[in-house]
Scaffold this motif. Structure first.
Motif, PDB file in Angstrom:
ATOM      1  N   UNK A   1     -12.962-100.213 -76.994  1.00 44.01           N
ATOM      2  CA  UNK A   1     -12.647 -99.672 -75.675  1.00 44.01           C
ATOM      3  C   UNK A   1     -13.453 -98.407 -75.457  1.00 44.01           C
ATOM      4  N   UNK A   2     -13.368 -97.842 -74.273  1.00 45.29           N
ATOM      5  CA  UNK A   2     -14.143 -96.650 -73.978  1.00 45.29           C
ATOM      6  C   UNK A   2     -13.510 -95.427 -74.646  1.00 45.29           C
ATOM      7  N   UNK A   3     -14.216 -94.313 -74.622  1.00 41.20           N
ATOM      8  CA  UNK A   3     -13.689 -93.070 -75.164  1.00 41.20           C
ATOM      9  C   UNK A   3     -12.450 -92.653 -74.373  1.00 41.20           C
ATOM     10  N   UNK A   4     -11.369 -92.355 -75.102  1.00 41.61           N
ATOM     11  CA  UNK A   4     -10.125 -91.968 -74.455  1.00 41.61           C
ATOM     12  C   UNK A   4      -9.158 -93.104 -74.227  1.00 41.61           C
ATOM     13  N   UNK A   5      -9.516 -94.320 -74.660  1.00 36.28           N
ATOM     14  CA  UNK A   5      -8.622 -95.474 -74.448  1.00 36.28           C
ATOM     15  C   UNK A   5      -7.447 -95.485 -75.425  1.00 36.28           C
ATOM     16  N   UNK A   6      -7.563 -94.748 -76.525  1.00 37.80           N
ATOM     17  CA  UNK A   6      -6.476 -94.728 -77.513  1.00 37.80           C
ATOM     18  C   UNK A   6      -6.726 -95.620 -78.708  1.00 37.80           C
TER      19      UNK A   6
ATOM     20  N   UNK B   1      -9.271-106.364 -80.256  1.00 39.41           N
ATOM     21  CA  UNK B   1      -8.340-105.853 -79.252  1.00 39.41           C
ATOM     22  C   UNK B   1      -9.113-104.900 -78.341  1.00 39.41           C
ATOM     23  N   UNK B   2      -9.314-105.304 -77.101  1.00 42.52           N
ATOM     24  CA  UNK B   2     -10.095-104.538 -76.133  1.00 42.52           C
ATOM     25  C   UNK B   2      -9.123-103.764 -75.247  1.00 42.52           C
ATOM     26  N   UNK B   3      -9.054-102.453 -75.438  1.00 38.40           N
ATOM     27  CA  UNK B   3      -8.144-101.608 -74.679  1.00 38.40           C
ATOM     28  C   UNK B   3      -8.783-101.262 -73.333  1.00 38.40           C
ATOM     29  N   UNK B   4      -8.174-101.731 -72.266  1.00 36.69           N
ATOM     30  CA  UNK B   4      -8.718-101.506 -70.923  1.00 36.69           C
ATOM     31  C   UNK B   4      -8.002-100.331 -70.259  1.00 36.69           C
ATOM     32  N   UNK B   5      -8.805 -99.416 -69.726  1.00 35.79           N
ATOM     33  CA  UNK B   5      -8.259 -98.255 -69.039  1.00 35.79           C
ATOM     34  C   UNK B   5      -9.298 -97.753 -68.054  1.00 35.79           C
ATOM     35  N   UNK B   6      -8.846 -97.215 -66.935  1.00 32.36           N
ATOM     36  CA  UNK B   6      -9.748 -96.603 -65.974  1.00 32.36           C
ATOM     37  C   UNK B   6     -10.369 -95.357 -66.580  1.00 32.36           C
ATOM     38  N   UNK B   7     -11.671 -95.155 -66.365  1.00 34.47           N
ATOM     39  CA  UNK B   7     -12.372 -94.025 -66.981  1.00 34.47           C
ATOM     40  C   UNK B   7     -11.787 -92.686 -66.554  1.00 34.47           C
ATOM     41  N   UNK B   8     -11.325 -92.578 -65.323  1.00 33.81           N
ATOM     42  CA  UNK B   8     -10.740 -91.323 -64.854  1.00 33.81           C
ATOM     43  C   UNK B   8      -9.451 -91.011 -65.618  1.00 33.81           C
ATOM     44  N   UNK B   9      -8.632 -92.038 -65.874  1.00 31.15           N
ATOM     45  CA  UNK B   9      -7.410 -91.816 -66.654  1.00 31.15           C
ATOM     46  C   UNK B   9      -7.752 -91.481 -68.101  1.00 31.15           C
TER      47      UNK B   9
ATOM     48  N   UNK C   1     -12.472-116.639 -77.384  1.00 27.29           N
ATOM     49  CA  UNK C   1     -11.831-117.098 -78.610  1.00 27.29           C
ATOM     50  C   UNK C   1     -11.436-115.980 -79.550  1.00 27.29           C
ATOM     51  N   UNK C   2     -12.068-114.817 -79.409  1.00 27.04           N
ATOM     52  CA  UNK C   2     -11.811-113.759 -80.374  1.00 27.04           C
ATOM     53  C   UNK C   2     -11.387-112.431 -79.789  1.00 27.04           C
ATOM     54  N   UNK C   3     -11.516-112.260 -78.481  1.00 30.12           N
ATOM     55  CA  UNK C   3     -11.164-111.000 -77.824  1.00 30.12           C
ATOM     56  C   UNK C   3      -9.880-111.165 -77.017  1.00 30.12           C
ATOM     57  N   UNK C   4      -9.044-110.137 -77.072  1.00 33.57           N
ATOM     58  CA  UNK C   4      -7.848-110.097 -76.233  1.00 33.57           C
ATOM     59  C   UNK C   4      -7.822-108.746 -75.533  1.00 33.57           C
ATOM     60  N   UNK C   5      -7.669-108.763 -74.229  1.00 33.26           N
ATOM     61  CA  UNK C   5      -7.597-107.519 -73.467  1.00 33.26           C
ATOM     62  C   UNK C   5      -6.164-107.001 -73.467  1.00 33.26           C
ATOM     63  N   UNK C   6      -6.027-105.698 -73.639  1.00 35.46           N
ATOM     64  CA  UNK C   6      -4.728-105.042 -73.495  1.00 35.46           C
ATOM     65  C   UNK C   6      -4.887-103.958 -72.440  1.00 35.46           C
ATOM     66  N   UNK C   7      -4.152-104.075 -71.361  1.00 36.53           N
ATOM     67  CA  UNK C   7      -4.176-103.054 -70.315  1.00 36.53           C
ATOM     68  C   UNK C   7      -3.298-101.893 -70.783  1.00 36.53           C
ATOM     69  N   UNK C   8      -3.922-100.740 -71.054  1.00 35.72           N
ATOM     70  CA  UNK C   8      -3.166 -99.600 -71.596  1.00 35.72           C
ATOM     71  C   UNK C   8      -2.868 -98.557 -70.533  1.00 35.72           C
ATOM     72  N   UNK C   9      -3.304 -98.778 -69.310  1.00 35.44           N
ATOM     73  CA  UNK C   9      -3.084 -97.800 -68.242  1.00 35.44           C
ATOM     74  C   UNK C   9      -1.592 -97.588 -68.012  1.00 35.44           C
ATOM     75  N   UNK C  10      -1.171 -96.343 -68.018  1.00 32.47           N
ATOM     76  CA  UNK C  10       0.219 -96.004 -67.731  1.00 32.47           C
ATOM     77  C   UNK C  10       1.201 -96.343 -68.838  1.00 32.47           C
ATOM     78  N   UNK C  11       0.716 -96.775 -70.001  1.00 26.76           N
ATOM     79  CA  UNK C  11       1.605 -97.137 -71.105  1.00 26.76           C
ATOM     80  C   UNK C  11       1.594 -96.048 -72.171  1.00 26.76           C
TER      81      UNK C  11
END
Length: 232
Positions: free
Chosen positions: A20-25, A151-159, A200-210
C-alpha cells in the motif's frame, strides 16, 4: 482449500505480504497480524526492511546488516546523488539476500512469513520514473519468492497524509515539499499498484476510516478463508 502434506514432510509456510502507499498502515497491520497468528498456534515471523538476522549464522547476519545500512541507513542527500539506477540495483541486492537467507528458509521450515515493506511499492514507484525502464525494474525483482497472498491496503492519499502528519522527500517522489506534492505522487503509486494486482493472489482491504482493530479483523478473516488456518 488447504493441501494435505505428504507423510513425514513439513508443510511449507505461507508468505503473506502487506502493501500500500505510505501511511496506509502496513507496518501496524503486519506486526499485529504476526501476533494474532502466533497466538492462534500458527508459527509466524515478521520480516521487515530492517530484518537482518540469518538463523544460526552470525557472519551472514553481519553481512546482511551491512547491506541494510547502505540501503536504508544512509544520508538522504548522499542518496540522491547516487541516482535512480544505483538505488534500483541496491534495493534488488537487498531483497535478494533477505529472500534467499531469511524468507525462504523460514517457509521451508514450515513457518509463515508476514513480509512488511515488500518490493511491490518499489516497482510502483519505478513505474512512474521516466529515467528507468519499467522492464528493468521488473526483471531485477522477478526471481523473488511469489507471495501466497498480498494484502493491498487501500486508502486515499490525503487521509494517509493526515495519519502520517509529515513525509520525506522520497515519499513525495522528490517533487516538492507541499502536502499536495505528497498526495499527487502517492495517487500515481496507488494507480500503479492497482494495475499490478493479481486476482488470484491479491486481496484489497479498504482501510479508510477504520481503526487498527477493524483492519486486523478484516485481514485475519481473509487468511482464515484463504488458508483454513487454526482459529484466528
Amino acid at each position: 482449500m488447504a493441501t494435505e502434506p505428504r507423510p513425514g514432510t513439513i508443510p511449507a509456510g505461507r508468505l503473506i505480504t502487506v502493501t500500500g502507499i505510505d501511511g496506509a498502515g502496513k507496518s501496524t497491520l503486519a506486526t499485529a497480524l504476526v501476533q494474532r497468528l502466533n497466538a492462534a498456534g500458527e508459527k509466524t515471523v515478521l520480516v521487515g526492511k530492517h530484518t537482518t538476522g540469518v538463523p544460526v549464522d552470525p557472519a551472514l547476519s553481519a553481512y546482511v546488516d551491512g547491506l541494510n545500512a547502505l540501503v536504508y541507513r544512509r544520508d538522504a542527500e548522499v542518496a540522491q546523488q547516487c541516482g535512480d539506477h544505483y538505488w534500483l540495483l541496491a534495493l534488488a541486492a537487498w531483497y535478494t539476500l533477505q529472500d534467499r537467507l531469511i524468507v525462504r528458509p523460514a517457509l521451508e521450515s514450515g513457518t509463515h512469513v508476514v513480509l512488511d515493506n515488500a518490493h511491490h511499492k518499489i516497482l510502483a514507484r519505478y513505474a512512474v520514473n521516466p529515467g528507468v525502464p519499467t522492464d528493468l525494474a521488473e526483471q531485477v525483482f522477478a526471481h523473488l519468492t511469489i507471495p501466497d497472498l498480498v494484502l493491498f491496503l487501500r486508502i486515499d492519499a490525503a487521509e494517509a497524509l493526515r495519519r502520517k502528519g509529515g513525509f520525506t522527500s522520497l515519499e513525495a517522489g522528490h517533487s516538492g515539499a507541499a502536502g499536495a506534492d505528497f498526495v499527487r505522487y502517492q495517487d500515481t503509486v496507488t494507480d500503479q499498484l492497482s494495475h499490478r494486482t493479481d486476482p488470484g493472489g491479491w486481496v484489497w482491504i479498504d482501510v479508510a476510516g477504520k481503526d487498527r482493530g477493524q483492519v486486523l479483523d478484516d485481514a485475519a478473516e481473509i487468511l482464515w478463508n484463504r488458508f483454513a488456518l487454526s482459529t484466528i
